[in-house]
Enzyme design. Structure first.
Site, PDB file in Angstrom:
ATOM      1  N   TYR A 151     -11.953  -2.276  -3.003  1.00 49.70           N
ATOM      2  CA  TYR A 151     -12.518  -2.494  -1.666  1.00 49.70           C
ATOM      3  C   TYR A 151     -14.049  -2.474  -1.676  1.00 49.70           C
ATOM      4  O   TYR A 151     -14.680  -2.132  -0.667  1.00 49.70           O
ATOM      5  CB  TYR A 151     -11.967  -1.444  -0.694  1.00 49.70           C
ATOM      6  CG  TYR A 151     -10.556  -1.726  -0.219  1.00 49.70           C
ATOM      7  CD1 TYR A 151     -10.251  -2.900   0.487  1.00 49.70           C
ATOM      8  CD2 TYR A 151      -9.514  -0.827  -0.461  1.00 49.70           C
ATOM      9  CE1 TYR A 151      -8.958  -3.162   0.926  1.00 49.70           C
ATOM     10  CE2 TYR A 151      -8.215  -1.079  -0.013  1.00 49.70           C
ATOM     11  CZ  TYR A 151      -7.947  -2.259   0.674  1.00 49.70           C
ATOM     12  OH  TYR A 151      -6.670  -2.516   1.126  1.00 49.70           O
ATOM     13  N   LYS A 154       0.836  -1.202   0.000  1.00 47.49           N
ATOM     14  CA  LYS A 154       0.000   0.000   0.000  1.00 47.49           C
ATOM     15  C   LYS A 154       0.878   1.262   0.000  1.00 47.49           C
ATOM     16  O   LYS A 154       2.094   1.180   0.221  1.00 47.49           O
ATOM     17  CB  LYS A 154      -0.917  -0.030   1.232  1.00 47.49           C
ATOM     18  CG  LYS A 154      -1.907  -1.208   1.242  1.00 47.49           C
ATOM     19  CD  LYS A 154      -2.793  -1.162   2.496  1.00 47.49           C
ATOM     20  CE  LYS A 154      -3.697  -2.384   2.593  1.00 47.49           C
ATOM     21  NZ  LYS A 154      -4.543  -2.351   3.809  1.00 47.49           N
TER      22      LYS A 154
HETATM   23  P1  GTP Z   1      -6.653  -5.774   3.088  1.00 49.56           P
HETATM   24  O1  GTP Z   1      -5.630  -6.799   2.794  1.00 49.56           O
HETATM   25  O2  GTP Z   1      -6.190  -4.360   2.909  1.00 49.56           O
HETATM   26  O3  GTP Z   1      -7.939  -6.077   2.342  1.00 49.56           O
HETATM   27  O4  GTP Z   1      -6.938  -5.912   4.662  1.00 49.56           O
HETATM   28  P2  GTP Z   1      -7.730  -7.088   5.395  1.00 49.56           P
HETATM   29  O5  GTP Z   1      -8.269  -8.073   4.420  1.00 49.56           O
HETATM   30  O6  GTP Z   1      -6.846  -7.586   6.475  1.00 49.56           O
HETATM   31  O7  GTP Z   1      -8.938  -6.289   6.071  1.00 49.56           O
HETATM   32  P3  GTP Z   1     -10.320  -5.815   5.408  1.00 49.56           P
HETATM   33  O8  GTP Z   1     -10.395  -6.275   3.985  1.00 49.56           O
HETATM   34  O9  GTP Z   1     -11.404  -6.198   6.313  1.00 49.56           O
HETATM   35  O10 GTP Z   1     -10.171  -4.247   5.445  1.00 49.56           O
HETATM   36  C1  GTP Z   1      -9.426  -3.550   4.474  1.00 49.56           C
HETATM   37  C2  GTP Z   1      -8.614  -2.466   5.149  1.00 49.56           C
HETATM   38  O11 GTP Z   1      -9.506  -1.528   5.721  1.00 49.56           O
HETATM   39  C3  GTP Z   1      -7.767  -2.967   6.324  1.00 49.56           C
HETATM   40  O12 GTP Z   1      -6.509  -3.417   5.913  1.00 49.56           O
HETATM   41  C4  GTP Z   1      -7.664  -1.725   7.192  1.00 49.56           C
HETATM   42  O13 GTP Z   1      -6.592  -0.900   6.765  1.00 49.56           O
HETATM   43  C5  GTP Z   1      -8.972  -1.005   6.923  1.00 49.56           C
HETATM   44  N1  GTP Z   1      -9.906  -1.283   8.004  1.00 49.56           N
HETATM   45  C6  GTP Z   1     -10.547  -2.453   8.286  1.00 49.56           C
HETATM   46  N2  GTP Z   1     -11.334  -2.342   9.348  1.00 49.56           N
HETATM   47  C7  GTP Z   1     -11.222  -1.054   9.758  1.00 49.56           C
HETATM   48  C8  GTP Z   1     -11.803  -0.289  10.820  1.00 49.56           C
HETATM   49  O14 GTP Z   1     -12.590  -0.789  11.611  1.00 49.56           O
HETATM   50  N3  GTP Z   1     -11.425   1.033  10.907  1.00 49.56           N
HETATM   51  C9  GTP Z   1     -10.547   1.603  10.037  1.00 49.56           C
HETATM   52  N4  GTP Z   1     -10.224   2.886  10.192  1.00 49.56           N
HETATM   53  N5  GTP Z   1      -9.986   0.919   9.027  1.00 49.56           N
HETATM   54  C10 GTP Z   1     -10.310  -0.377   8.901  1.00 49.56           C
HETATM   55 MG    MG Z   2      -9.348  -7.534   2.756  1.00 53.14          MG
END
Ligand code: GTP
Ligand code: MG
Length: 149
Positions: A49, A9
């Site tokens: 996303y 990122k």
């Molecule tokens: P990615 O690999 O980036 O997709 O992350 P992930 O699969 O571990 O998590 P997810 O897909 O659920 O969320 C995508 C991104 O959103 C995360 O990596 C975080 O940076 C952000 N994110 C997720 N949950 C929260 C939250 O509750 N608050 C905030 N501010 N950001 C969040």
């Molecule tokens: Mg994710």
């Protein structure tokens, strides 16, 4: 063989972590079949996303993901989707064990430096989005020492 989409990122690029992240996947034994730097548009970030579009943090996430260049990768190998997620650590840096990428390099949930596909189906969707031109097929000769025949 299974493929996953991994992206460093904008925070990981700014912090100079691209080389370390590539090295970890290479050393584990995975095969790099796609690699490029892209500055996502807001539209592309929102599409990437899309599953999170109803979340309160979605706007901030899209702004952040499109704030600068990311490094897009396609890695190939046995169980690479699940193994890639394990190598990344948890979404929340506080829950990420030292030794994982997020556990070694991040503190804040919204700046967790790396993305990885969360399922084989997500990987297919994300690879079609970020590598519409396709990836590189090549025979990695060291695979004979990485995999039991
Ligand atoms: P990615 O690999 O980036 O997709 O992350 P992930 O699969 O571990 O998590 P997810 O897909 O659920 O969320 C995508 C991104 O959103 C995360 O990596 C975080 O940076 C952000 N994110 C997720 N949950 C929260 C939250 O509750 N608050 C905030 N501010 N950001 C969040
Ligand atoms: Mg994710």
């Amino acid at each position: 063989s299974e493929r996953t989409f991994i992206a460093v990122k904008p925070d990981g690029v700014q912090r100079g972590l691209v080389g370390d992240i590539i090295a970890r996947f290479e050393k584990r034994g995975y095969k790099l079949v796609g690699l490029k730097m892209v500055t996502p548009t807001k539209e592309k970030a929102a599409e990437h996303y899309q599953d999170l579009s109803s979340k309160p943090f979605f706007g901030g996430l899209v702004d952040f993901f499109s704030s600068g260049p990311i490094v897009c990768m396609c890695w190939e190998g046995l169980d690479v989707v699940k193994q890639g997620r394990q190598m990344m650590g948890e979404t929340q840096p506080l829950a990420s064990k030292p030794g994982s990428i997020r556990g070694d390099f991040s503190i804040d949930l919204g700046r967790n430096i790396i993305h990885g596909s969360d399922s084989v189906e997500s990987a297919e969707r994300e690879l079609a989005m970020w590598f519409p031109e396709g990836v590189n097929e090549w025979a990695k000769t060291v695979d004979a020492w990485v995999y039991e025949p």
